[in-house]
Enzyme design. Structure first.
Site, PDB file in Angstrom:
ATOM      1  N   ARG A   1       0.857  -1.182   0.000  1.00 51.62           N
ATOM      2  CA  ARG A   1       0.000   0.000   0.000  1.00 51.62           C
ATOM      3  C   ARG A   1       0.891   1.229   0.000  1.00 51.62           C
ATOM      4  O   ARG A   1       1.742   1.378   0.886  1.00 51.62           O
ATOM      5  CB  ARG A   1      -0.882   0.002   1.250  1.00 51.62           C
ATOM      6  CG  ARG A   1      -1.822   1.186   1.298  1.00 51.62           C
ATOM      7  CD  ARG A   1      -2.553   1.280   2.622  1.00 51.62           C
ATOM      8  NE  ARG A   1      -1.894   2.222   3.503  1.00 51.62           N
ATOM      9  CZ  ARG A   1      -2.474   2.803   4.564  1.00 51.62           C
ATOM     10  NH1 ARG A   1      -3.723   2.507   4.869  1.00 51.62           N
ATOM     11  NH2 ARG A   1      -1.812   3.643   5.323  1.00 51.62           N
TER      12      ARG A   1
ATOM     13  N   TYR B   1      -2.695  12.027   5.054  1.00 52.21           N
ATOM     14  CA  TYR B   1      -3.031  10.747   5.662  1.00 52.21           C
ATOM     15  C   TYR B   1      -2.020   9.649   5.309  1.00 52.21           C
ATOM     16  O   TYR B   1      -1.682   9.466   4.142  1.00 52.21           O
ATOM     17  CB  TYR B   1      -4.439  10.266   5.229  1.00 52.21           C
ATOM     18  CG  TYR B   1      -4.613   8.828   5.582  1.00 52.21           C
ATOM     19  CD1 TYR B   1      -4.832   8.469   6.907  1.00 52.21           C
ATOM     20  CD2 TYR B   1      -4.413   7.828   4.656  1.00 52.21           C
ATOM     21  CE1 TYR B   1      -4.885   7.146   7.271  1.00 52.21           C
ATOM     22  CE2 TYR B   1      -4.471   6.497   5.014  1.00 52.21           C
ATOM     23  CZ  TYR B   1      -4.709   6.159   6.327  1.00 52.21           C
ATOM     24  OH  TYR B   1      -4.744   4.860   6.705  1.00 52.21           O
TER      25      TYR B   1
ATOM     26  N   ASP C   1      -4.996   3.932  -0.083  1.00 55.84           N
ATOM     27  CA  ASP C   1      -6.092   4.268   0.843  1.00 55.84           C
ATOM     28  C   ASP C   1      -6.442   5.743   0.682  1.00 55.84           C
ATOM     29  O   ASP C   1      -5.622   6.622   0.959  1.00 55.84           O
ATOM     30  CB  ASP C   1      -5.633   3.979   2.282  1.00 55.84           C
ATOM     31  CG  ASP C   1      -6.775   4.045   3.277  1.00 55.84           C
ATOM     32  OD1 ASP C   1      -7.863   4.521   2.906  1.00 55.84           O
ATOM     33  OD2 ASP C   1      -6.566   3.615   4.434  1.00 55.84           O
TER      34      ASP C   1
ATOM     35  N   HIS D   1      -8.960   7.137   2.294  1.00 50.87           N
ATOM     36  CA  HIS D   1      -9.400   7.530   3.639  1.00 50.87           C
ATOM     37  C   HIS D   1     -10.602   8.477   3.620  1.00 50.87           C
ATOM     38  O   HIS D   1     -10.620   9.499   4.312  1.00 50.87           O
ATOM     39  CB  HIS D   1      -8.229   8.138   4.437  1.00 50.87           C
ATOM     40  CG  HIS D   1      -8.118   7.537   5.797  1.00 50.87           C
ATOM     41  ND1 HIS D   1      -8.367   8.225   6.950  1.00 50.87           N
ATOM     42  CD2 HIS D   1      -7.813   6.281   6.177  1.00 50.87           C
ATOM     43  CE1 HIS D   1      -8.210   7.434   7.988  1.00 50.87           C
ATOM     44  NE2 HIS D   1      -7.876   6.248   7.549  1.00 50.87           N
TER      45      HIS D   1
ATOM     46  N   GLU E   1      -8.956   2.120  -1.685  1.00 57.17           N
ATOM     47  CA  GLU E   1      -9.688   1.891  -0.425  1.00 57.17           C
ATOM     48  C   GLU E   1     -10.441   3.131   0.022  1.00 57.17           C
ATOM     49  O   GLU E   1      -9.922   4.251  -0.085  1.00 57.17           O
ATOM     50  CB  GLU E   1      -8.654   1.485   0.631  1.00 57.17           C
ATOM     51  CG  GLU E   1      -9.227   1.305   2.019  1.00 57.17           C
ATOM     52  CD  GLU E   1      -8.136   0.963   3.017  1.00 57.17           C
ATOM     53  OE1 GLU E   1      -7.053   0.474   2.617  1.00 57.17           O
ATOM     54  OE2 GLU E   1      -8.363   1.200   4.218  1.00 57.17           O
TER      55      GLU E   1
ATOM     56  N   GLU F   1     -13.440  -0.786   6.936  1.00 58.41           N
ATOM     57  CA  GLU F   1     -12.730  -0.904   8.218  1.00 58.41           C
ATOM     58  C   GLU F   1     -13.504  -0.245   9.359  1.00 58.41           C
ATOM     59  O   GLU F   1     -13.321  -0.610  10.515  1.00 58.41           O
ATOM     60  CB  GLU F   1     -11.311  -0.336   8.100  1.00 58.41           C
ATOM     61  CG  GLU F   1     -11.277   1.168   7.893  1.00 58.41           C
ATOM     62  CD  GLU F   1      -9.859   1.709   7.757  1.00 58.41           C
ATOM     63  OE1 GLU F   1      -9.065   1.133   7.012  1.00 58.41           O
ATOM     64  OE2 GLU F   1      -9.572   2.725   8.414  1.00 58.41           O
TER      65      GLU F   1
ATOM     66  N   ARG G   1     -13.672  -4.924   4.159  1.00 57.91           N
ATOM     67  CA  ARG G   1     -12.551  -4.782   5.099  1.00 57.91           C
ATOM     68  C   ARG G   1     -12.933  -4.896   6.576  1.00 57.91           C
ATOM     69  O   ARG G   1     -12.170  -4.517   7.465  1.00 57.91           O
ATOM     70  CB  ARG G   1     -11.857  -3.432   4.841  1.00 57.91           C
ATOM     71  CG  ARG G   1     -10.892  -3.563   3.684  1.00 57.91           C
ATOM     72  CD  ARG G   1     -10.194  -2.313   3.339  1.00 57.91           C
ATOM     73  NE  ARG G   1      -9.495  -1.634   4.417  1.00 57.91           N
ATOM     74  CZ  ARG G   1      -8.418  -2.082   5.050  1.00 57.91           C
ATOM     75  NH1 ARG G   1      -7.918  -3.265   4.734  1.00 57.91           N
ATOM     76  NH2 ARG G   1      -7.845  -1.369   6.000  1.00 57.91           N
TER      77      ARG G   1
ATOM     78  N   GLU H   1      -4.351  -6.992   5.698  1.00 54.11           N
ATOM     79  CA  GLU H   1      -3.439  -5.873   5.974  1.00 54.11           C
ATOM     80  C   GLU H   1      -2.465  -6.263   7.090  1.00 54.11           C
ATOM     81  O   GLU H   1      -2.848  -6.884   8.072  1.00 54.11           O
ATOM     82  CB  GLU H   1      -4.233  -4.634   6.396  1.00 54.11           C
ATOM     83  CG  GLU H   1      -3.357  -3.417   6.659  1.00 54.11           C
ATOM     84  CD  GLU H   1      -4.157  -2.161   7.013  1.00 54.11           C
ATOM     85  OE1 GLU H   1      -5.364  -2.283   7.323  1.00 54.11           O
ATOM     86  OE2 GLU H   1      -3.572  -1.071   6.977  1.00 54.11           O
TER      87      GLU H   1
ATOM     88  N   TRP I   1     -11.969  12.336   7.780  1.00 54.32           N
ATOM     89  CA  TRP I   1     -10.667  11.748   8.069  1.00 54.32           C
ATOM     90  C   TRP I   1     -10.696  10.252   7.901  1.00 54.32           C
ATOM     91  O   TRP I   1     -10.972   9.483   7.326  1.00 54.32           O
ATOM     92  CB  TRP I   1     -10.215  12.003   9.510  1.00 54.32           C
ATOM     93  CG  TRP I   1      -8.750  11.678   9.638  1.00 54.32           C
ATOM     94  CD1 TRP I   1      -7.723  12.439   9.183  1.00 54.32           C
ATOM     95  CD2 TRP I   1      -8.170  10.503  10.204  1.00 54.32           C
ATOM     96  NE1 TRP I   1      -6.530  11.811   9.430  1.00 54.32           N
ATOM     97  CE2 TRP I   1      -6.776  10.617  10.064  1.00 54.32           C
ATOM     98  CE3 TRP I   1      -8.693   9.348  10.809  1.00 54.32           C
ATOM     99  CZ2 TRP I   1      -5.889   9.638  10.496  1.00 54.32           C
ATOM    100  CZ3 TRP I   1      -7.825   8.393  11.253  1.00 54.32           C
ATOM    101  CH2 TRP I   1      -6.431   8.527  11.097  1.00 54.32           C
TER     102      TRP I   1
HETATM  103  C1  GCO Z   1      -5.836   1.427   7.423  1.00 55.42           C
HETATM  104  C2  GCO Z   1      -6.525   2.464   8.218  1.00 55.42           C
HETATM  105  C3  GCO Z   1      -5.820   2.957   9.429  1.00 55.42           C
HETATM  106  C4  GCO Z   1      -6.784   3.780  10.236  1.00 55.42           C
HETATM  107  C5  GCO Z   1      -6.655   3.518  11.674  1.00 55.42           C
HETATM  108  C6  GCO Z   1      -7.715   4.229  12.475  1.00 55.42           C
HETATM  109  O1  GCO Z   1      -6.239   1.268   6.280  1.00 55.42           O
HETATM  110  O2  GCO Z   1      -4.971   0.769   7.959  1.00 55.42           O
HETATM  111  O3  GCO Z   1      -7.126   3.430   7.434  1.00 55.42           O
HETATM  112  O4  GCO Z   1      -4.618   3.598   9.168  1.00 55.42           O
HETATM  113  O5  GCO Z   1      -6.665   5.114   9.965  1.00 55.42           O
HETATM  114  O6  GCO Z   1      -6.702   2.141  11.856  1.00 55.42           O
HETATM  115  O7  GCO Z   1      -7.825   3.705  13.740  1.00 55.42           O
HETATM  116 MG    MG Z   2      -7.868   2.377   5.703  1.00 58.50          MG
END
Ligand code: GCO
Ligand code: MG
Length: 402
Positions: free
Chosen positions: A147, A159, A209, A211, A235, A261, A282, A338, A402
């Site tokens: 990634r 991020y 990602d 985000h 992602e 996630e 995820r 991951e 975020w």
């Molecule tokens: C990822 C995630 C993390 C999150 C974190 C938040 O894809 O691994 O986006 O980086 O930001 O787990 O608690």
């Molecule tokens: Mg993520």
């Protein structure tokens, strides 16, 4: 086999972890992860004040019944705090059941479906050249999937890009502030991925990602622009409360999409899966109600050729990683896992029997999920309040996703 005690161990070996330990009258114990990044003590209170008293005296073998008791019985369903608390109990009970059977956990789920669990690691850099170096380093370490997150010219904090290569999602005792500009990001990211793909060649999987930072239309633009780089996935392109929003992205691009996630139940992804709006789901054993519930999500996903891609950031403890690897070893519609490395202090506090080799993680063969907790060592690392950052638009300081 009766539950005789259920207690929490909260520690911070570099970052916070909440662990549930369940003990039984047969001497078998089980561990579950209850960590909700930046909101750790709310899950601790949910468990301590409301769940643990109800567990004492129950039959530890009745995993399904206890799951339903905690989910239906609470009246207030779903939500990250509730589902993380249920997950901790569920993980600990599966650990106990597997130990009682004398088998590694994956055997109870249906046995081995694969020889190892393909993982993706993180490569983060302040600019394209730095990120190319990091990506090549990961390739040299044997990873088959990487990634990449890259600094964006004109943005101060982006991020996934930490100081000096290291990245930790909870970075301060009060929320730190990131700045964001979608146009700058959209201009830069396709150029960056062109460079990563050129450096890596065609055989290594590349992931990214977003985000939750784009609108569906912007996500569609990015997905299209990245098509020549053949991503394994893009992602969280846009927030997913509105699952139907993914129709727009899907219609416009063939770049595969991974989401979930932050989801905590099957209802959060039902439409995404049934309409085949995503390629990877995820959700984790930790934030989505444990192995019992994750299995239901994976089974639904398998009907629609959606594969798993469990979240595995450092804010999920090694217990979640151990349980996830047993799950991944069994789950028929596995995609990828991951793997963001825990710090050496964390790994000392959580002795574990999984190991990495040639781009794959392998769960161990010990009975249970294979992860323990050194309570004496954990006591040396008391809880420290820590927050995830917040994100504001560079233009005018307004709050952003975020
Ligand atoms: C990822 C995630 C993390 C999150 C974190 C938040 O894809 O691994 O986006 O980086 O930001 O787990 O608690
Ligand atoms: Mg993520």
């Amino acid at each position: 086999m009766k539950i005789t005690s259920a207690r929490l161990i909260i520690c911070s070996p570099g970052r916070n972890f909440v662990t549930l330990k369940i003990e039984t009258d047969e001497g078998l114990t089980g561990l579950g992860d209850a960590t909700l990044n930046g909101r750790e003590l709310s899950v601790a209170s949910y468990l301590q004040d409301h769940v643990l008293p109800c567990l004492i005296g129950r039959d530890a073998h009745r995993i399904e019944d206890i799951w339903q008791y905690l989910y239906r019985g609470a009246y207030w369903r779903r939500g990250p705090v509730t589902m993380t608390a249920i997950a901790a109990v569920d993980m600990a009970l599966w650990d106990i059941k597997a130990k009682a059977a004398g088998l590694p956990l994956y055997q109870l789920l249906g046995g081995r479906s694969r020889e190892g669990v393909m993982v993706y690691t993180h490569a983060n850099g302040s600019d394209i050249a730095h990120t190319v170096d990091e990506v090549l380093k990961a390739k040299a370490e044997g990873y088959r999937a990487i990634r990449a997150q890259c600094g964006v010219p004109g943005l101060d904090k982006v991020y996934g890009v930490g100081k000096g290569g290291h990245y930790e999602p909870a970075d301060a005792s009060l929320p730190s502030e990131h700045d964001w500009d979608t146009a700058k990001y959209l201009r830069h990211t396709p150029k960056a991925f062109e460079a990563f793909r050129e450096a890596l060649g065609p055989d290594i999987h590349l992931l990214h990602d977003v985000h939750h930072r784009l609108t569906p239309n912007e996500a569609a633009q990015l997905g299209r622009a990245l098509e020549p780089c053949q991503l394994f996935w893009m992602e969280d392109p846009t927030p997913a409360e509105n699952q139907a929003a993914f129709r727009l992205i899907r219609e416009k691009t063939t770049t595969p999409i991974a989401v979930g996630e932050v989801f905590n139940s099957i209802w959060d992804c039902k439409q995404l899966i049934e309409e085949q709006l995503i390629d990877y789901i995820r959700t984790t054993v930790l934030h989505a109600g444990g192995i019992t519930h994750l299995r239901r999500i994976a089974d639904l996903a398998s009907l629609y050729q959606v594969r798993t891609g469990c979240h595995g950031a450092t804010d999920l403890s090694p217990i979640s990683m151990g349980a996830a690897l047993h799950f991944d070893t069994w789950v028929p519609n596995f995609g990828i896992q991951e793997y963001m490395h825990h710090s050496p202090q964390t790994l000392d506090v959580f002795p574990h029997d999984y190991h990495f080799k040639d781009g794959f993680l392998h769960c161990g063969e010990k009975p249970g999920h294979g992860v323990e907790l050194d309570e004496k060592l954990a006591a040396k690392y008391p809880y420290q309040r820590a927050y995830l950052p917040v994100n504001r638009l560079q233009r005018d300081g307004a709050m952003w996703d975020w």
